[in-house]
Design an enzyme around this catalytic site. Structure first.
Site, mmCIF file in Angstrom:
data_model
loop_
_atom_site.group_PDB
_atom_site.id
_atom_site.type_symbol
_atom_site.label_atom_id
_atom_site.label_comp_id
_atom_site.label_asym_id
_atom_site.label_seq_id
_atom_site.Cartn_x
_atom_site.Cartn_y
_atom_site.Cartn_z
ATOM 1 N N ASP A 164 0.851 -1.187 0.000
ATOM 2 C CA ASP A 164 0.000 0.000 0.000
ATOM 3 C C ASP A 164 0.892 1.244 0.000
ATOM 4 O OD1 ASP A 164 -1.762 2.121 0.600
ATOM 5 O OD2 ASP A 164 -3.022 0.841 1.850
ATOM 6 N N GLY A 169 -1.889 -3.552 -2.937
ATOM 7 C CA GLY A 169 -1.829 -2.137 -2.596
ATOM 8 C C GLY A 169 -2.913 -1.746 -1.613
ATOM 9 N N HIS A 170 -3.622 -0.650 -1.930
ATOM 10 C CA HIS A 170 -4.544 -0.006 -1.001
ATOM 11 C C HIS A 170 -5.946 -0.629 -0.954
ATOM 12 C CE1 HIS A 170 -5.773 3.265 1.577
ATOM 13 N NE2 HIS A 170 -6.785 3.555 0.765
ATOM 14 N N VAL A 171 -6.285 -1.509 -1.913
ATOM 15 C CA VAL A 171 -7.659 -2.005 -1.978
ATOM 16 C C VAL A 171 -7.695 -3.543 -2.000
ATOM 17 C CG1 VAL A 171 -9.877 -1.712 -3.141
ATOM 18 C CG2 VAL A 171 -8.143 0.065 -3.359
#
Length: 70
Positions: free
Chosen positions: A16, A43-45
């Site tokens: 992330d 990553g972020h999701v």
């Protein structure tokens, strides 16, 4: 975060770039009894990037069973 008194699952992508893994680790450490699950090459999701792995972690936490994603 110390005021959170319910079962908590912190899910995080190890790659992330918006909020580094250290942020997730701090969240999990700041919530009594929290469990943290992190995902490689994510990553972020996590729900989008690692859907099957995400469901495999979250469904048992919620009391369900994860099946294959359709």
């Amino acid at each position: 975060m110390a005021s959170i008194k319910v079962p908590t699952l912190v899910v995080w992508g190890k790659q992330d770039k918006l909020l580094p893994i250290a942020s997730g680790e701090r969240y999990a450490a700041g919530i009594a009894g929290a469990k943290m699950v992190s995902f490689e090459k994510c990553g972020h999701v996590p729900p989008v990037e690692k859907t099957e792995e995400f469901l495999a972690a979250v469904m048992p936490f919620l009391g369900g069973v994860a099946g294959p994603a359709h």
